[in-house]
Design a protein around this motif. Sequence first.
Motif, PDB file in Angstrom:
ATOM      1  N   LYS A  93     -21.307   0.172  -0.046  1.00 60.28           N
ATOM      2  CA  LYS A  93     -20.032   0.143   0.583  1.00 60.28           C
ATOM      3  C   LYS A  93     -18.968   0.995  -0.566  1.00 60.28           C
ATOM      4  CE  LYS A  93     -20.352  -4.264   2.471  1.00 60.28           C
ATOM      5  NZ  LYS A  93     -19.741  -5.666   2.261  1.00 60.28           N
ATOM      6  N   ASP A 126     -15.535  -6.441   7.968  1.00 57.39           N
ATOM      7  CA  ASP A 126     -17.137  -6.120   7.640  1.00 57.39           C
ATOM      8  C   ASP A 126     -17.993  -6.507   9.160  1.00 57.39           C
ATOM      9  OD1 ASP A 126     -16.796  -5.172   5.120  1.00 57.39           O
ATOM     10  OD2 ASP A 126     -18.272  -6.642   4.384  1.00 57.39           O
ATOM     11  N   ALA A 169     -12.670  -3.819   0.072  1.00 64.19           N
ATOM     12  CA  ALA A 169     -12.441  -3.973   1.441  1.00 64.19           C
ATOM     13  C   ALA A 169     -11.187  -3.224   1.712  1.00 64.19           C
ATOM     14  CB  ALA A 169     -12.596  -5.230   2.035  1.00 64.19           C
TER      15      ALA A 169
END
Length: 436
Positions: free
Chosen positions: A219, A60, A186
């Motif tokens: 995200k 990130d 992620a």
Amino acid sequence: MEKFDTIIIGAGPAGLAAAYNLKANGQKVAVVENNLWGGTCPNRGCDPKKVLLSGVEARDRMIQLQDKGFEQVPYVNWKQLEAFKETFTDPVSADSRQGIVKAGITAIDGQPKFIAEGTIKVNGQTEYQADKFIIATGQRPSYLNIPGKEHLLSSTDFLSLKKMPEDITIIGAGYIAFELATIANATGSRVHIIHHNDRPLKKFNQAYAMELVKQLENKGVDFNFNVDTQAIEQQTNGQYAIKATDFELVTDLVIGATGRIPNADFLDLEKAKVAYSRHGIEVNSKLQTTNKNIYAIGDVVATKQPKLTPVGGFEANYVSDILTGKTTEDLKLPLIPTVVYGSPKLAKVGIQDSDNVVDQDVTSWFTYSHTNEPKAKVRIVLNDKKQIIGATLLSNEADSLINLLTMAIKQKMTHADVVKEIMAYPTAASDLEYLI
Ligand SMILES: Cc1cc2nc3c(=O)[nH]c(=O)nc-3n(C[C@H](O)[C@H](O)[C@H](O)COP(=O)(O)OP(=O)(O)OC[C@H]3O[C@@H](n4cnc5c(N)ncnc54)[C@H](O)[C@@H]3O)c2cc1C
Ligand SMILES: NC(=O)c1ccc[n+]([C@@H]2O[C@H](COP(=O)([O-])OP(=O)(O)OC[C@H]3O[C@@H](n4cnc5c(N)ncnc54)[C@H](O)[C@@H]3O)[C@@H](O)[C@H]2O)c1
């Protein structure tokens, strides 16, 4: 039959801390564990989760600095990250057990059951007696009682996934749901969160919790509020259909993160006259159960305090002091800061509301803008004497800053006190005088 001063049931952070403490005070101590020594936190909780999140935080940070010195977004190699995590988790159980034995504490493997007030039998074979017992058996994941519940995986399963699926759904919106969603997102998975009401992270300031929701939505995490899951059906292609009223979602894997239940069953506590309910083992203000020679500490107790590793450790030290005659006072827990780890992190401590609240969006402040954080917010609660009494923080610095604020609250610090201190600059702590 071997007799001990104290037998501790459960070798998690709470049980082990009590064992070392009592042994150091000259007691003859035994610990009984029926699974992995070290307990939830280092084997299937805090630590493995934090290792996986470290990869997410690094990624990130790089995303935030795209075209500001960095040109490529790294992708998370799940296999490598999992292998790195295992370098932490694999040795835990053997090392924890060995540490106990080296300290001169008796390590007993197996399933203990009380057969009388001062006696347990392990694996239905060997009996042990003690003057005192400490129950520190923690909690385990609870599963929704719905058709298809056998398809639900737990946080323990998630933390050891060999392959991250393309599409993953987490039911619940508490600590575990947010932390696992951040990790899965992620890695490139499409992540859904399904929550039965519209209050995620219900003990946090809801404006801050919803800001965290927004950051995760940005995200790509998909939030579904006010959806009360009624069934999970496996499809012929191996996927799962999650069903609720006017709602259906098809996904590759379903994680249940709807809370945890105390490991108070399986011990035959009735035979020791120890009362418990689905909330845990009943204790008085000295962590004594309904049997005055049996104490309970850590996650398994039926009290309202947050179920966290440092809380269990604190209680272990307290009960050890009681058992070695160092105190007769009631348990008095200090302030307990809590953090939802992720990117950003959400943290809180102390009293959450008063007539004097300083709530600031600090995204543009140097502390946060030099790493191009998408959102940073700080909410400080003061009393009528302008002393700091509580805080909620949302940022990548929230974990370290919340500990500093916890100390400031304990010191009853005001703005005037803070400006008298020198903090290293530039850090989140050096902002403190402008946050009040
Ligand atoms: C995914 C996840 C993430 C977490 N992250 C954090 C975090 O970031 N920070 C934090 O502070 N806390 C975190 N926690 C909570 C933390 O792990 C617990 O608060 C802590 O481990 C509680 O310690 P304990 O010793 O009371 O219980 P446990 O750690 O659960 O240990 C209990 C032990 O007792 C054993 N046991 C159970 N039943 C029996 C039995 N019948 N006989 C013998 N032994 C038995 C168990 O096998 C276990 O080893 C997290 C929890 C989870 C699940
Ligand atoms: N960072 C940390 O310190 C950390 C991280 C993970 C876990 N923990 C500890 O472990 C505990 C357990 O974590 P958790 O996230 O499982 O519990 P939690 O209590 O934080 O969250 C459970 C969530 O599930 C929801 N829920 C309940 N029934 C539901 C249903 N039918 N459908 C959808 N949602 C439902 C609840 O409303 C709640 O939001 C935490 O309370 C905490 O003590 C701490």
